[in-house]
Write an enzyme that holds these catalytic residues in place. Structure first.
Site, PDB file in Angstrom:
ATOM      1  N   ARG A 203      -4.634   4.059  -8.948  1.00  0.00           N
ATOM      2  CA  ARG A 203      -4.573   5.893  -8.964  1.00  0.00           C
ATOM      3  C   ARG A 203      -4.038   5.967 -10.735  1.00  0.00           C
ATOM      4  O   ARG A 203      -4.075   7.042 -11.345  1.00  0.00           O
ATOM      5  CB  ARG A 203      -3.508   5.412  -8.254  1.00  0.00           C
TER       6      ARG A 203
ATOM      7  N   LEU B 110       1.078  -0.970   0.027  1.00  0.00           N
ATOM      8  CA  LEU B 110       0.262   0.013   0.112  1.00  0.00           C
ATOM      9  C   LEU B 110       1.052   1.117   0.040  1.00  0.00           C
ATOM     10  O   LEU B 110       1.994   0.830   1.293  1.00  0.00           O
ATOM     11  CB  LEU B 110      -0.974  -0.609   0.981  1.00  0.00           C
ATOM     12  N   ASP B 111       0.683   2.112  -0.927  1.00  0.00           N
ATOM     13  CA  ASP B 111       1.376   3.504  -1.445  1.00  0.00           C
ATOM     14  C   ASP B 111       1.240   4.313  -0.135  1.00  0.00           C
ATOM     15  O   ASP B 111       0.437   3.967   0.991  1.00  0.00           O
ATOM     16  CB  ASP B 111       2.023   4.049  -2.371  1.00  0.00           C
ATOM     17  N   PHE B 112       2.705   4.786   0.440  1.00  0.00           N
ATOM     18  CA  PHE B 112       2.893   6.357   1.563  1.00  0.00           C
ATOM     19  C   PHE B 112       1.860   6.610   1.803  1.00  0.00           C
ATOM     20  O   PHE B 112       1.526   6.555   2.786  1.00  0.00           O
ATOM     21  CB  PHE B 112       3.678   7.490   0.789  1.00  0.00           C
TER      22      PHE B 112
ATOM     23  N   SER C 286      -1.441   5.888   1.232  1.00  0.00           N
ATOM     24  CA  SER C 286      -3.105   4.727   1.387  1.00  0.00           C
ATOM     25  C   SER C 286      -2.579   4.022   2.679  1.00  0.00           C
ATOM     26  O   SER C 286      -2.334   4.359   3.629  1.00  0.00           O
ATOM     27  CB  SER C 286      -3.129   3.868  -0.256  1.00  0.00           C
TER      28      SER C 286
END
Length: 253
Positions: free
Chosen positions: A200, A100-102, A104
């Site tokens: 995204r 999960l990106d920064f 999220s």
């Protein structure tokens, strides 16, 4: 592995029931009576009332509710906070299932068995997300969610250092629009892939920025009411589903 955990992993007994069996003197590790603090070492055999327990493949899985502002990484050269700074030290060797990106948040599975992590990452289990977008959801977006989309240029929405330029998006398994307004919209989507910043990139193609992204389920595992920044172990039903998933995955290989 502690004796009560060993019994609960490999039998129908709960940890509390396992403690009762140990205190009643009904559990042996090899030829020695087990104590509540006993640790089962690799290669040792455990008996309940003289009958051996057949061990299942041993691994532990947890769920972490990752908050925004943490990287799913061991360390960061820019000094940003990572999930391992928040997780208990006992989970320092656990591996994450995907990323999960920064910016999220939401459900992140971690496990201490690399091949379990690999199987979960490569599978087509449904991932469900709640999204907030900076604009309305158009008919074109809905049609692409239903039919899929292939982009030769999928750099919008991706990380600036990403080497991925093109991407093909499979039809979404499901989507439901919660709010659709000119300024912002909310939508719940379910997909069966886990490509790099997939959602995204998808919505960026339509000129929409994903303002909030929260993963609420991954296959048979749900975030439910787990507070942000907290962890929990898989429950018995989730372990059962995971074992069945792994058994099915091996048959398909």
């Amino acid at each position: 592995m502690r004796i009560n955990k060993y019994i609960s992993h490999n039998t129908k007994h709960s940890r509390k029931e396992a403690d009762g069996l140990v205190l009643a003197g009904r559990v042996n590790i090899d030829k020695q009576k087990a104590m509540p603090t006993s640790i089962v070492q690799e290669g040792q055999r455990v008996f309940i009332d003289g009958k051996p327990i057949k061990p299942k493949e041993q691994f532990t899985a947890i769920i972490y509710h990752k908050p925004k502002g943490e990287l799913v990484s061991k360390k960061d050269d820019r000094g940003r906070k990572t999930i391992y700074q928040s997780l208990s030290s006992q989970f320092g060797h656990f591996l994450p299932v995907g990323r999960l990106d920064f910016a999220s948040e939401g459900l992140l599975i971690l496990c201490d068995q690399p091949k379990v992590v690999d199987a979960l990452m490569r599978c087509n289990l449904t991932r469900t997300y709640l999204l907030k977008l900076n604009g309305s959801i158009t008919q074109a977006m809905q049609e692409s969610m239903q039919n899929g989309l292939k982009l030769e240029n999928a750099t919008l929405g991706g990380h600036t250092k990403s080497t991925i330029t093109s991407m093909e998006f499979a039809p979404f398994e499901h989507f439901s629009i919660i709010k659709n307004a000119r300024n912002y919209s909310k939508i719940k989507v379910s997909i069966t892939e886990g490509k790099n910043r997939e959602l995204r990139r998808f919505f960026a193609h339509f000129g929409r920025e994903v303002l909030d992204l929260k993963r609420v389920s991954y296959g048979f595992v749900n975030l439910n009411a787990l507070p942000s920044g907290k962890t929990r172990f898989f429950n018995k039903e989730e372990y059962k589903a995971l074992h069945q998933f792994l058994k099915t995955s091996q048959k398909e290989l």
